[in-house]
Motif scaffolding. Structure first.
Motif: not given
Length: 66
Positions: A9, A47, A50, A53-54
């Motif tokens: 993660d 950041q 993330r 991924d979004r």
């Protein structure tokens, strides 16, 4: 993620607070342009990951979105 999945993660990355890499930013800019979004300045690796991924989940080109 399963036990067989070696990915960590992003919260657990030792280098997550370092600046985003060139390849991350290049891919992120492509995804953001397609989504009509801006890429913030001074993103960290975590950041950027993330955000990638979004945006990938929302993009029809990468198998997300409708």
């Amino acid at each position: 993620m399963s036990e067989a999945d070696p990915r960590k993660d992003v919260q657990d990355w030792a280098t997550g607070d370092e600046p985003a890499t060139g390849p991350q930013l290049s891919y992120l800019r492509t995804l953001a342009r397609e989504a009509g979004e801006e890429v913030p300045q001074d993103l960290t690796k975590a950041q950027a990951s993330r955000m990638i991924d979004r945006l990938r989940q929302a993009s029809p080109r990468t198998g997300g979105g409708a």
